[in-house]
Design a protein around this motif. Structure first.
Motif, mmCIF file in Angstrom:
data_model
loop_
_atom_site.group_PDB
_atom_site.id
_atom_site.type_symbol
_atom_site.label_atom_id
_atom_site.label_comp_id
_atom_site.label_asym_id
_atom_site.label_seq_id
_atom_site.Cartn_x
_atom_site.Cartn_y
_atom_site.Cartn_z
ATOM 1 N N UNK A 101 9.712 1.443 -2.524
ATOM 2 C CA UNK A 101 10.606 2.000 -3.268
ATOM 3 C C UNK A 101 10.114 3.200 -2.971
ATOM 4 N N UNK A 102 9.873 4.193 -2.116
ATOM 5 C CA UNK A 102 9.087 5.705 -2.321
ATOM 6 C C UNK A 102 9.941 5.656 -0.631
ATOM 7 N N UNK A 103 9.792 6.702 -0.741
ATOM 8 C CA UNK A 103 10.597 7.830 0.937
ATOM 9 C C UNK A 103 9.742 8.765 0.778
ATOM 10 N N UNK A 104 8.923 9.211 1.619
ATOM 11 C CA UNK A 104 8.775 10.725 1.845
ATOM 12 C C UNK A 104 10.042 11.592 2.737
ATOM 13 N N UNK A 105 10.411 12.751 1.606
ATOM 14 C CA UNK A 105 10.787 13.964 2.511
ATOM 15 C C UNK A 105 10.977 14.382 3.407
ATOM 16 N N UNK A 106 9.808 15.227 2.516
ATOM 17 C CA UNK A 106 8.244 15.732 3.809
ATOM 18 C C UNK A 106 7.190 15.731 2.930
ATOM 19 N N UNK A 107 6.510 16.629 2.897
ATOM 20 C CA UNK A 107 4.766 16.667 3.002
ATOM 21 C C UNK A 107 4.964 16.949 1.363
ATOM 22 N N UNK A 108 5.780 17.832 0.366
ATOM 23 C CA UNK A 108 5.621 17.769 -1.022
ATOM 24 C C UNK A 108 6.866 17.287 -1.654
ATOM 25 N N UNK A 109 7.575 16.073 -1.095
ATOM 26 C CA UNK A 109 8.786 15.630 -1.560
ATOM 27 C C UNK A 109 8.908 14.119 -1.873
ATOM 28 N N UNK A 110 8.784 13.050 -2.348
ATOM 29 C CA UNK A 110 9.029 12.141 -2.243
ATOM 30 C C UNK A 110 9.793 11.194 -3.489
ATOM 31 N N UNK A 141 -1.399 11.354 -6.586
ATOM 32 C CA UNK A 141 -0.597 11.984 -5.121
ATOM 33 C C UNK A 141 -0.826 13.502 -4.743
ATOM 34 N N UNK A 142 -1.132 13.934 -6.466
ATOM 35 C CA UNK A 142 -1.554 15.224 -6.821
ATOM 36 C C UNK A 142 -0.562 16.162 -6.593
ATOM 37 N N UNK A 143 -0.564 17.475 -7.261
ATOM 38 C CA UNK A 143 -0.555 18.010 -8.159
ATOM 39 C C UNK A 143 0.772 18.678 -7.279
ATOM 40 N N UNK A 144 0.501 18.555 -5.763
ATOM 41 C CA UNK A 144 1.490 19.454 -4.955
ATOM 42 C C UNK A 144 2.373 18.900 -4.378
ATOM 43 N N UNK A 145 1.924 17.312 -5.241
ATOM 44 C CA UNK A 145 4.068 16.307 -4.477
ATOM 45 C C UNK A 145 4.240 16.344 -5.901
ATOM 46 N N UNK A 146 5.775 16.774 -5.544
ATOM 47 C CA UNK A 146 6.939 16.064 -6.229
ATOM 48 C C UNK A 146 7.663 15.157 -6.362
ATOM 49 N N UNK A 147 7.531 14.663 -7.276
ATOM 50 C CA UNK A 147 7.764 13.158 -7.004
ATOM 51 C C UNK A 147 9.748 13.378 -7.801
ATOM 52 N N UNK A 163 0.533 -0.943 -0.074
ATOM 53 C CA UNK A 163 0.195 0.177 0.073
ATOM 54 C C UNK A 163 1.020 0.677 0.301
ATOM 55 N N UNK A 164 0.157 1.873 -0.478
ATOM 56 C CA UNK A 164 1.172 3.212 -1.137
ATOM 57 C C UNK A 164 0.243 4.635 0.448
ATOM 58 N N UNK A 165 0.589 4.898 1.180
ATOM 59 C CA UNK A 165 -0.178 6.241 1.679
ATOM 60 C C UNK A 165 0.644 7.495 0.412
ATOM 61 N N UNK A 166 -0.794 8.249 0.733
ATOM 62 C CA UNK A 166 -0.156 9.736 -0.107
ATOM 63 C C UNK A 166 -1.591 10.575 0.277
ATOM 64 N N UNK A 167 -1.345 11.997 0.407
ATOM 65 C CA UNK A 167 -2.138 13.325 0.567
ATOM 66 C C UNK A 167 -4.083 12.920 0.711
ATOM 67 N N UNK A 168 -3.903 12.082 -0.727
ATOM 68 C CA UNK A 168 -5.265 12.008 -0.579
ATOM 69 C C UNK A 168 -5.983 10.871 -0.298
ATOM 70 N N UNK A 169 -4.938 9.678 0.442
ATOM 71 C CA UNK A 169 -5.300 8.512 0.619
ATOM 72 C C UNK A 169 -4.531 7.097 0.436
#
Length: 292
Positions: free
Chosen positions: A137-146, A166-172, A88-94
């Motif tokens: 394979x995913x690491x959150x650095x902060x709310x807007x940076x994955x 994930x939404x337009x305010x998340x930079x991957x 599972x992946x957790x994002x600001x949208x769910x």
């Protein structure tokens, strides 16, 4: 039941975490006998000892203040379903249900997602093949940076789909992973990177992409380096329970020492049955849902 999806990092205080213990994932001797070789386990886990080891993991999680949510069994699950982080992946949208790179594991996302949705956690969507993504394979650095590792388990098509979900305010940011041991190996971005705090991470530098090292340095993130002799024993597979508070597998004394020198409180667990035989450490066994 409501859930706050406002804190996105890999090091904040763990508030809610989903797990599937060996009593459910390993189930019984019949499943163990049938699956440990096809799934490339080093040897057959012992169910009774695995249950004892996992009980200690649960105690550490609860003592750190986390609500531990047990995930159920379900059709098509395997021994690997004990490693809940990937599915599972957790994002600001769910939550996002991934399309996992390992075919035997693709039922996990459906089973895990359905259970958590029944508890009131929103589902943002799912990754469709041929796109593939795995949570490791995913690491959150902060709310807007994955950060996303591109390798045999996660591809660029999967990450492209995740960007939309994930939404337009998340930079991957994508980083190519090394071939290392090849397609059959369990190698993820988090095999070489485990955040401990906003400015500290456990790393294994020899297998890290150069651009990733440079990015982390540009963010002022210091390194606790895992020595060569402790990489295969999962010295880098460290779960942050909170800032500078972490859980690791026994048998990595130099990494443990270096973490403590850096001011980290370390909880050491025995993982002979639940970690070493399936090559999944504390990070792999836990799906953090909410961090403070």
């Amino acid at each position: 039941m409501s859930y706050d999806f406002g804190a996105f990092n890999n090091w904040g205080s763990l508030k809610k975490v989903a797990v599937r213990g060996p009593a459910t994932a390993f189930k019984d001797d019949h499943r163990l006998d049938a699956e440990w070789k096809p799934l490339n386990y080093h040897s057959r886990p012992d169910l009774a000892e695995a249950n004892r080891e996992f009980a200690a993991v649960t105690r550490v999680l609860e003592a750190a203040g986390a609500e531990v949510i047990g995930l159920p069994d379900g059709d098509g699950l395997t021994l690997d379903s004990i490693y809940t982080h990937d599915a599972l992946i957790v994002t600001p949208r769910g939550l996002v249900r991934p399309f996992m790179g390992k075919p035997q594991r693709r039922r996990e996302a459906t089973v895990n997602g359905a259970h958590l949705e029944s508890l009131g956690i929103p589902i943002a969507g799912e990754i469709q093949g041929p796109g593939s993504v795995e949570g490791g394979d995913l690491v959150w650095i902060d709310r807007h940076t994955l950060l996303a590792g591109i390798g045999y388990r996660t591809n660029r098509e999967g990450v492209a789909q995740l960007r939309k979900l994930a939404g337009g305010d998340v930079e991957i940011l994508e980083f190519d992973l090394p071939h290392y041991k090849g397609k059959s190996d369990v190698f993820h971005l988090m095999s070489v990177l485990s955040p401990l705090d906003k400015d500290l991470a456990v790393v294994y530098l020899p297998l890290m992409p150069v651009r990733l090292v440079q990015f982390l340095e540009s963010r002022g993130i210091g390194f606790v380096e895992v020595p060569d002799r402790e990489f295969d024993s999962m010295g880098c597979n460290v779960l942050a329970l909170g800032p500078r508070h972490a859980m690791m597998v026994a048998g990595n004394p130099e990494t443990e020492r270096r973490m403590k020198v850096a001011g980290v409180k370390v909880e050491v667990i025995k993982g002979d049955e639940i970690c070493r035989k399936g090559e999944g450490g504390p990070t792999c066994m836990t799906r953090p849902l909410v961090r403070g």
